[in-house]
Write a protein that holds these residues in place. Structure first.
Motif, PDB file in Angstrom:
ATOM      1  N   TYR A  14       0.826  -1.211   0.000  1.00 20.21           N
ATOM      2  CA  TYR A  14       0.000   0.000   0.000  1.00 20.21           C
ATOM      3  C   TYR A  14       0.861   1.263   0.000  1.00 20.21           C
ATOM      4  O   TYR A  14       0.550   2.236  -0.697  1.00 20.21           O
ATOM      5  N   ALA A  15       1.968   1.237   0.728  1.00 18.85           N
ATOM      6  CA  ALA A  15       2.874   2.389   0.750  1.00 18.85           C
ATOM      7  C   ALA A  15       3.522   2.591  -0.618  1.00 18.85           C
ATOM      8  O   ALA A  15       3.630   3.728  -1.106  1.00 18.85           O
ATOM      9  N   THR A  16       3.941   1.504  -1.248  1.00 17.27           N
ATOM     10  CA  THR A  16       4.562   1.598  -2.576  1.00 17.27           C
ATOM     11  C   THR A  16       3.557   2.073  -3.610  1.00 17.27           C
ATOM     12  O   THR A  16       3.876   2.907  -4.465  1.00 17.27           O
ATOM     13  N   GLY A  17       2.338   1.555  -3.535  1.00 14.49           N
ATOM     14  CA  GLY A  17       1.299   2.003  -4.460  1.00 14.49           C
ATOM     15  C   GLY A  17       1.061   3.494  -4.349  1.00 14.49           C
ATOM     16  O   GLY A  17       1.004   4.215  -5.353  1.00 14.49           O
ATOM     17  N   LEU A  18       0.960   3.982  -3.127  1.00 13.59           N
ATOM     18  CA  LEU A  18       0.779   5.422  -2.909  1.00 13.59           C
ATOM     19  C   LEU A  18       2.002   6.204  -3.385  1.00 13.59           C
ATOM     20  O   LEU A  18       1.863   7.238  -4.054  1.00 13.59           O
ATOM     21  N   LEU A  19       3.190   5.712  -3.067  1.00 17.54           N
ATOM     22  CA  LEU A  19       4.422   6.377  -3.506  1.00 17.54           C
ATOM     23  C   LEU A  19       4.470   6.477  -5.027  1.00 17.54           C
ATOM     24  O   LEU A  19       4.807   7.529  -5.574  1.00 17.54           O
ATOM     25  N   LEU A  20       4.120   5.395  -5.712  1.00 18.20           N
ATOM     26  CA  LEU A  20       4.130   5.426  -7.178  1.00 18.20           C
ATOM     27  C   LEU A  20       3.101   6.416  -7.724  1.00 18.20           C
ATOM     28  O   LEU A  20       3.368   7.101  -8.717  1.00 18.20           O
ATOM     29  N   LEU A  21       1.949   6.483  -7.080  1.00 17.35           N
ATOM     30  CA  LEU A  21       0.917   7.432  -7.523  1.00 17.35           C
ATOM     31  C   LEU A  21       1.394   8.881  -7.438  1.00 17.35           C
ATOM     32  O   LEU A  21       1.100   9.691  -8.312  1.00 17.35           O
ATOM     33  N   ILE A  22       2.106   9.199  -6.371  1.00 19.84           N
ATOM     34  CA  ILE A  22       2.532  10.594  -6.174  1.00 19.84           C
ATOM     35  C   ILE A  22       3.958  10.866  -6.638  1.00 19.84           C
ATOM     36  O   ILE A  22       4.384  12.015  -6.638  1.00 19.84           O
ATOM     37  N   SER A  23       4.687   9.828  -7.059  1.00 22.97           N
ATOM     38  CA  SER A  23       6.102  10.003  -7.402  1.00 22.97           C
ATOM     39  C   SER A  23       6.386  11.061  -8.465  1.00 22.97           C
ATOM     40  O   SER A  23       7.369  11.802  -8.329  1.00 22.97           O
ATOM     41  N   PRO A  24       5.564  11.202  -9.511  1.00 24.36           N
ATOM     42  CA  PRO A  24       5.877  12.262 -10.475  1.00 24.36           C
ATOM     43  C   PRO A  24       5.873  13.659  -9.853  1.00 24.36           C
ATOM     44  O   PRO A  24       6.649  14.529 -10.249  1.00 24.36           O
ATOM     45  N   TYR A  25       5.027  13.850  -8.863  1.00 26.01           N
ATOM     46  CA  TYR A  25       4.924  15.154  -8.199  1.00 26.01           C
ATOM     47  C   TYR A  25       5.972  15.276  -7.091  1.00 26.01           C
ATOM     48  O   TYR A  25       6.588  16.319  -6.916  1.00 26.01           O
ATOM     49  N   LEU A  26       6.170  14.186  -6.370  1.00 26.17           N
ATOM     50  CA  LEU A  26       7.131  14.164  -5.272  1.00 26.17           C
ATOM     51  C   LEU A  26       8.569  14.339  -5.765  1.00 26.17           C
ATOM     52  O   LEU A  26       9.363  15.045  -5.153  1.00 26.17           O
ATOM     53  N   PHE A  27       8.893  13.693  -6.882  1.00 26.56           N
ATOM     54  CA  PHE A  27      10.268  13.714  -7.396  1.00 26.56           C
ATOM     55  C   PHE A  27      10.460  14.665  -8.574  1.00 26.56           C
ATOM     56  O   PHE A  27      11.519  14.679  -9.185  1.00 26.56           O
ATOM     57  N   GLY A  28       9.437  15.457  -8.891  1.00 26.18           N
ATOM     58  CA  GLY A  28       9.588  16.533  -9.859  1.00 26.18           C
ATOM     59  C   GLY A  28       9.623  16.146 -11.326  1.00 26.18           C
ATOM     60  O   GLY A  28      10.219  16.848 -12.135  1.00 26.18           O
ATOM     61  N   PHE A  29       8.970  15.048 -11.701  1.00 28.25           N
ATOM     62  CA  PHE A  29       8.925  14.732 -13.129  1.00 28.25           C
ATOM     63  C   PHE A  29       7.493  14.675 -13.660  1.00 28.25           C
ATOM     64  O   PHE A  29       7.206  14.033 -14.659  1.00 28.25           O
ATOM     65  N   SER A  30       6.602  15.418 -13.018  1.00 33.02           N
ATOM     66  CA  SER A  30       5.198  15.414 -13.435  1.00 33.02           C
ATOM     67  C   SER A  30       4.987  16.102 -14.783  1.00 33.02           C
ATOM     68  O   SER A  30       3.987  15.856 -15.435  1.00 33.02           O
TER      69      SER A  30
END
Length: 125
Positions: A14-30
């Protein structure tokens, strides 16, 4: 060596799923768009969806056997890890895809294949 209990794996799912969902925004590649942005997000939804129907402690429907779930984790992790080169965006972003993908492979290979049945009944051993 399968050292990760399925309950812990579920939390990681569940944590990885959430991380993947927000990763483009969290890591600046959105703003990269395409597979770079959308593949992690789709995989995040897929991981959460699969987790909800896996035969382990943290699901709502025990439909997918744990070995099948783990094989899916390894396959999804491999796809995510190689996606920057496979889909041609490694010149713009690659590290989040590679690191999370390798972590997903590791979790799939190191998690026990059978859940603790006592946990299903709510008993603590």
């Amino acid at each position: 060596m399968r050292i990760i209990p399925t309950r812990i794996h579920g939390m990681l799912d569940y944590a990885t799923g959430l991380l993947l969902l927000i990763s483009p925004y969290l890591f600046g590649f959105s703003r990269v768009g395409g597979a770079a942005q959308y593949l992690p997000m789709i995989m995040g939804v897929a991981i959460i969806g699969l987790s909800l129907v896996t035969d382990y402690e943290l699901s709502i429907a025990k439909l997918i056997p744990m070995p099948t779930h783990l094989a899916g984790d390894v396959a999804a992790g491999a796809l995510l890890a190689v996606s920057p080169w496979l889909f041609g965006f490694s010149d713009r972003v690659y590290l989040p895809h590679l690191v999370i993908g390798l972590a997903e492979i590791g979790a799939g290979l190191m998690t026990r294949t059978t859940p603790d049945r006592a946990a299903f009944a709510g008993h603590h051993s």
